[in-house]
Every structure is written in structure tokens, then in C-alpha cells.
Design an enzyme around this catalytic site. Structure first.
Site, PDB file in Angstrom:
ATOM      1  CB  CYS A  22      42.069 -16.948  44.923  1.00  0.00           C
ATOM      2  SG  CYS A  22      43.636 -16.677  45.806  1.00  0.00           S
ATOM      3  CG  HIS A  48      50.958 -14.564  52.533  1.00  0.00           C
ATOM      4  ND1 HIS A  48      51.788 -15.663  52.478  1.00  0.00           N
ATOM      5  CD2 HIS A  48      49.702 -15.043  52.710  1.00  0.00           C
ATOM      6  CE1 HIS A  48      51.066 -16.762  52.631  1.00  0.00           C
ATOM      7  NE2 HIS A  48      49.807 -16.418  52.764  1.00  0.00           N
ATOM      8  CB  CYS A 104      48.472 -12.071  45.573  1.00  0.00           C
ATOM      9  SG  CYS A 104      46.890 -11.651  44.810  1.00  0.00           S
ATOM     10  CD  GLU A 115      47.368  -8.756  52.396  1.00  0.00           C
ATOM     11  OE1 GLU A 115      46.749  -7.762  51.982  1.00  0.00           O
ATOM     12  OE2 GLU A 115      46.875  -9.895  52.464  1.00  0.00           O
ATOM     13  CB  THR A 132      43.931  -8.286  50.075  1.00  0.00           C
ATOM     14  OG1 THR A 132      44.713  -9.455  50.337  1.00  0.00           O
ATOM     15  CG2 THR A 132      44.816  -7.175  49.540  1.00  0.00           C
ATOM     16  CB  CYS A 137      41.229  -9.768  47.938  1.00  0.00           C
ATOM     17  SG  CYS A 137      41.369 -11.373  47.144  1.00  0.00           S
ATOM     18  CB  SER A 193      43.780 -19.367  56.017  1.00  0.00           C
ATOM     19  OG  SER A 193      43.078 -18.700  54.984  1.00  0.00           O
TER      20      SER A 193
END
Length: 340
Positions: A19, A90, A112, A143, A190, A220, A248
């Protein structure tokens, strides 16, 4: 490889793989590792993205990954460092920023922007006196640590409804309590399943009628798009391959989604992990990959499938994303402390 001999068609989900946030973070590390190599080696706080192959490739370029900035002192004794640290995609707690500045480190913040947006909301709502219900899948996810760290005294961790009981540090959305039900807001990790997140928010909304719910845009875009791509392909295939690290979150949610829709879905990180028995009796196969999985790994799987099936039809299904994020600028210790 006999189990693959009946395969006739492969659908590659679009979008898949990197992404915009991941591209920004990896390119920042690669560029600054090269730019600073005369000064010394680069340090990254936490895995830049949750993918072992990406981390291994960067380590081969002399990049060091640490889970605690205290490790930098040890590295300083053993290696020649550039005294620059990159923060992963993150996010991170404010205390880590302050620690880096106090150690005299220049900071490249590759968080991000979509995660930064959630951090900003957490700070704003806490300042306005709200209690924050932060939905996640694990208290250990980087995160969640970062967002929680923005307002720990006003934040309660809540499990996405499919993960209730898996982490005792996350409250059950059906029974969670807050000191003031009149002033409560929900924020989310997210990278969760979009459907599961919306279902969890619905549970909380019933419990707290005055719950402030951010717009769907707070989820997200990349997570949503990759999940929608799997949904589009699912009716056409008999099995799914999901290339993702087990660490992940967005990748594991893709795996769970594919399993729920198709029944047969398998996780692998590298092409060589492909197992023939996964594809016994499969004529049509779907393939997707996490937002932190390099595209060459997907193509490596396709090459193995083609080697066993010379006439294999490969269909690219859907559209690529066109979003891009700016690379972060280095911040001096003084600038970091000023903005901490």
C-alpha cells in the site's frame, strides 16, 4: 507437484501487496540507508513493516531493527551508526519520540499518515474529555501501542468481536464499561477486517447510544480495498493463497476472510512454501497478498504454478490503487522535543 496438475486458472486480486504507506516507509529506509552510509548504519524502531522478507532484505543493506531504543546504546558500542532512527509504519507512543530525542537521535517518522490521523483523533478526543474505546486484535500490536500511548489515561482497549477472549487485556465489547457513558468515542486499529470492525462498532453503539463514531473513512483504504478484492474473486475460485507474514494483521484478516468465503485458504510467506496438496482438485485459484508483501513473491508463486501447468491462464482481477504518500523529512532532536 502432482496436486497442482489440474489447475486451469489463477485470479490475481487487485489491489494486493504494498500500500502507499508501506511504499513510503520502505523507500525512506532504503534512501536514507544509502544517503547516510558514509556516516554509519541506520536504525529502525520495530520492523519497518510486518514482513520478514522485507526486513531481511534491509538487514542485508546494513539496517538494524530494534524493539527498544535502549538497544541503540549497545549497537553504538559494536557498530558505526548514523545516529538516525526511523519509526516504522505502524506508529509509536510519544514516549518513544522523547526517548529518541533525549538520546540525540535524528528522527525519520515513517508512520503511515492514516495511522497518524487516528493518533491525532485520540489526542483531540482525550483533550475534550471523552473516553476512547480503541478496537484492536491484540494489545501487543504496534499500532495499538502507539495509539494507546497518545492518551493512556482516557483509553480502554476493546477486542474486535471475533477476537473476544483471545487477549485478556482487551475488553469484551458486549460488557465493556466506561466512567462516563455520555462522553465516549470509538477509534480502531486500521488493519482489521472492515466487516468485523463495523459489527463491533454496532455492538458498542447499542451499549452506548451516545457513542461518537468516526466516519468510515477512518478505516484504512488499503485494508478495505484488499478485502473487497478477495470478495470479488471468491465466487470464481475453489481455493485461495494469501501471501502474508503471521505478524501482519491486515494479511491475517485477508486469510480469515478467504477462509470464510471459500473454505480452502492457505498462508505462505515465500514461493518455496507452496504445497501441492493444497491444490488437490482445484481448477480455479485466487491469490492475494498483504499490504506489506513484495510483489516479486507473488510472481514467484505464479511462476511455480506455471511450471507445473504450461497452459495456465492468469487473470488480473480489479484495479490498482494510485495513492501515494510523501516521504518523511528528518527531524532534529530539538524539533522532535518541540513537537512531542
Amino acid at each position: 507437484m502432482g496436486g497442482m496438475s489440474g489447475l486451469r486458472r489463477v485470479y490475481l486480486a487487485r489491489p494486493r501487496g504494498f500500500c502507499a504507506g508501506v511504499v513510503m516507509a520502505i523507500e525512506a529506509v532504503e534512501r536514507w540507508a544509502e544517503a547516510l552510509k558514509e556516516k554509519g548504519e541506520l536504525v529502525v524502531y520495530h520492523e519497518i513493516v510486518h514482513n520478514r522478507v522485507v526486513v531481511e532484505r534491509l538487514q542485508a543493506k546494513g539496517v538494524h531493527f530494534v524493539e527498544d531504543l535502549a538497544e541503540v546504546e549497545r549497537l553504538r558500542r559494536e557498530r558505526r551508526l548514523a545516529d538516525t532512527v526511523v519509526f516504522s509504519a505502524h506508529g509509536h507512543p510519544p514516549a518513544v519520540r522523547r526517548q529518541a530525542a533525549e538520546m540525540g537521535l535524528t528522527v525519520l517518522d515513517a508512520t503511515c499518515p492514516l495511522v497518524t490521523k487516528v493518533h491525532t483523533e485520540a489526542k483531540r478526543y482525550a483533550k475534550e474529555g471523552y473516553w476512547i474505546l480503541l478496537i484492536g486484535d491484540s494489545a501487543d500490536h504496534q499500532e495499538i501501542k502507539g495509539t494507546y500511548g497518545e492518551a493512556p489515561e482516557r483509553t480502554i482497549l476493546v477486542a474486535v468481536h471475533t477476537h473476544v477472549g483471545k487477549d485478556p487485556r482487551l475488553a469484551d465489547p458486549r460488557t465493556v464499561e466506561v466512567p462516563d457513558p455520555e462522553r465516549v468515542v470509538v477509534l480502531t486499529q486500521t488493519t482489521l477486517s472492515v466487516d468485523d470492525t463495523l459489527a463491533t462498532i454496532a455492538i458498542l453503539k447499542k451499549r452506548f447510544p451516545k457513542l461518537v463514531v468516526p466516519s468510515r473513512k477512518d478505516l484504512c483504504y488499503a485494508t478495505q480495498n484488499r478485502q473487497e478484492a478477495v470478495k470479488r474473486i471468491a465466487p470464481k475460485v475453489e481455493a485461495f493463497l494469501v501471501l502474508t507474514s503471521p505478524h501482519s494483521s491486515n494479511g491475517m484478516r485477508l486469510l480469515e476472510l478467504a477462509q470464510s468465503l471459500v473454505g480452502r485458504a492457505y498462508r505462505l510467506e515465500r514461493p518455496e512454501e507452496l504445497r501441492p496438496e493444497w491444490l488437490e482438485g482445484v481448477e480455479s485459484l485466487g491469490i492475494t497478498s498483504a499490504a506489506s508483501t513484495p510483489e516479486d513473491l507473488v510472481q514467484g508463486v505464479v511462476a511455480r504454478l506455471k511450471a507445473q501447468n504450461p497452459g495456465l491462464e492468469v487473470v488480473e482481477e480489479g484495479a490498482w490503487e494510485t495513492i501515494a504518500f510523501r516521504e518523511p523529512k528528518p527531524l532534529s532532536p530539538e524539533e522532535v522535543l518541540k513537537g512531542a
